[in-house]
Enzyme design. Structure first.
Site, short mmCIF file in Angstrom:
data_model
loop_
_atom_site.label_atom_id
_atom_site.label_comp_id
_atom_site.label_asym_id
_atom_site.label_seq_id
_atom_site.Cartn_x
_atom_site.Cartn_y
_atom_site.Cartn_z
CG ASP A 109 -4.88 3.40 -1.30
OD1 ASP A 109 -5.40 3.93 -2.25
OD2 ASP A 109 -3.71 3.15 -0.90
CD GLU A 182 -3.98 -2.87 -5.44
OE1 GLU A 182 -3.32 -2.14 -6.18
OE2 GLU A 182 -5.09 -3.23 -5.63
O1 LIG Z 1 -0.80 4.00 -4.96
C1 LIG Z 1 -0.40 3.95 -3.86
C2 LIG Z 1 -1.39 3.71 -2.83
O2 LIG Z 1 -2.58 3.42 -3.31
C3 LIG Z 1 1.01 4.22 -3.34
O3 LIG Z 1 2.04 3.87 -4.31
P1 LIG Z 1 3.60 3.81 -4.06
O4 LIG Z 1 3.75 3.19 -2.68
O5 LIG Z 1 4.28 3.17 -5.12
O6 LIG Z 1 3.82 5.28 -3.59
O1 LIG Z 2 -1.95 -0.29 -1.80
C1 LIG Z 2 -1.09 0.91 -1.83
C2 LIG Z 2 -0.63 1.47 -0.53
O2 LIG Z 2 0.68 1.64 -0.85
C3 LIG Z 2 -0.85 0.84 0.88
O3 LIG Z 2 -0.12 0.09 1.31
P1 LIG Z 2 -0.55 -1.15 2.68
O4 LIG Z 2 -1.47 -2.17 2.15
O5 LIG Z 2 0.95 -1.51 2.91
O6 LIG Z 2 -0.93 -0.09 3.45
ZN LIG Z 3 -5.43 -2.13 -7.83
ZN LIG Z 4 -2.36 2.33 -5.18
#
Ligand SMILES: O=C(CO)COP(=O)(O)O
Ligand SMILES: O=C[C@H](O)COP(=O)(O)O
Ligand SMILES: [Zn+2]
Ligand SMILES: [Zn+2]
Length: 359
Positions: A109, A182
């Site tokens: 991610d 994030e």
């Molecule tokens: O975009 C996300 C992870 O990159 C998840 O978003 P949410 O936590 O709002 O579902």
């Molecule tokens: O950035 C989006 C995701 O919800 C990741 O969350 P986290 O950094 O808490 O693992």
């Molecule tokens: Zn971003």
């Molecule tokens: Zn995201």
């Protein structure tokens, strides 16, 4: 080898099979949920839901989630825990996914500029694996330089796509900031306009990345926010995505009405109609985290409340002062309750995104 309607193998998929899956999703108007996983428990809860709904699934680790896989007790100053934990998650998921008989995309991610050493470490591991096995460890990664100048964002993304391309590895990038929080980056007070991406930027990205590799997608901001807040706080404009597709198709003269693979971030708290609108404009991946964190907690919370008298002491409960409570406090029993409620919520997402039954 393939045993599903999409025509891709089961287990973790790579390269052209990932593109095939996203193409199938665009054509059949569904999106694949991308679930943030942090443990073997959240992995199996997600896989179980996808298997039961005859769906493909994307499992992703955030930088923090990857470190959690390594263990919170491991130092992470130079991303060493996030790299080691990411690699561990990948091996675990690769090993267990075939037991569920569904195709799985393995992804990392958001990676902001200050976290790039994490992505570099993941790519080192991918290249080492590729040398021996002809696939990278991960199907895809995300680079997120949406907080930087557009030029820097595109140039750096292009550099990373060049590195991923020989492995046919997918790269997701972000343009237009996702609000909320994030990975420790707080975007709760960013200027509203920067949450909405312009078509010109999308075309610039498309033009720059396409000659390098066809394996990329764009998380274009249309008001997306991470997390769940009080109703009315988030104003999504999925129709903006249709402008992006039209603009690129016109400029490039493509027959394809949806030349761009789009990603929807911040899926938690959004309505089914918002998902379906976004999907109709070419979104093929929807990220979902916060709602699943809550779902997982609900099962464990209810178990602990309902079984309070069975977990308070090792011996002795309402059935007798000498009764052992081992079968109530065994973590496999109460963690399983969290898995069940998480599985139910992932199944709902698979229905909402029209993914259920696509295999
Ligand atoms: O975009 C996300 C992870 O990159 C998840 O978003 P949410 O936590 O709002 O579902
Ligand atoms: O950035 C989006 C995701 O919800 C990741 O969350 P986290 O950094 O808490 O693992
Ligand atoms: Zn971003
Ligand atoms: Zn995201």
């Amino acid at each position: 080898m393939s045993s599903n309607k999409i025509g891709v193998p089961n287990g973790v998929i790579y390269g052209e099979d990932v593109r095939k899956l996203f193409q199938h999703a665009q054509e059949h108007k569904y999106a694949v949920p991308a679930i943030n996983v942090t443990s073997s428990s959240t992995v199996v809860a997600s896989l179980e839901a996808a298997r039961d709904q005859k769906s493909p699934i994307i499992l992703q680790v955030s930088q923090g989630g990857a470190a959690y896989f390594a263990g919170k007790g491991v130092a992470n100053k130079n991303q060493e825990a996030s790299v080691a934990g990411g690699v561990a998650a990948a091996h675990y998921i690769r090993a267990i996914a075939p037991a569920y008989g569904i195709p799985v995309v393995l992804h990392t991610d958001h990676c902001a500029k200050k976290l790039l050493p994490w992505l570099d470490g993941m790519l080192d591991a991918d290249e080492a694996w590729f040398k021996e096995h002809k696939t990278p460890l991960f199907s895809s990664h995300m680079i997120d330089l949406s907080e930087e100048e557009v030029k820097e964002n595109i140039e750096t993304t292009a550099k990373y796509l060049k590195r991923a391309a020989p492995m046919k590895q997918w790269l997701e990038m972000e343009i237009g900031i996702t609000g909320g929080e994030e990975d420790g980056v707080n975007n709760e007070s960013v200027d509203n306009n920067s949450l909405y991406t312009q078509p010109e930027d999308i075309y610039e990205i498309y033009k720059t990345l396409s000659p390098i590799s066809p394996y990329f997608s764009i998380a274009a901001g249309f008001g997306n926010v991470h997390g769940v807040y009080k109703p009315g706080n988030v104003k999504l404009h999925p129709e903006l995505l249709s402008k992006h597709q039209k603009y690129v198709a016109e400029k490039e003269g493509t027959k394809d009405e949806k030349p761009v693979f789009l990603v929807f971030h911040g899926g938690s708290g959004s309505s089914k109609q918002e998902f379906l609108d976004a999907i109709s404009y070419g979104v093929v991946k929807v990220n979902l985290d916060t709602d699943l964190q809550y779902a997982y907690t609900e099962g464990i919370r209810d178990y602990m409340i309902n079984k309070k008298e069975y977990v308070n002491t090792q011996v002795g409960n309402p059935d007798g002062a000498d009764k052992p409570n081992k079968k109530y406090y065994d973590p496999r029993v109460w963690v399983r309750e969290g898995e069940k409620t998480m599985t139910t919520r992932v199944k709902q997402a698979l229905e909402d995104f029209n993914t259920a039954g696509q295999l």
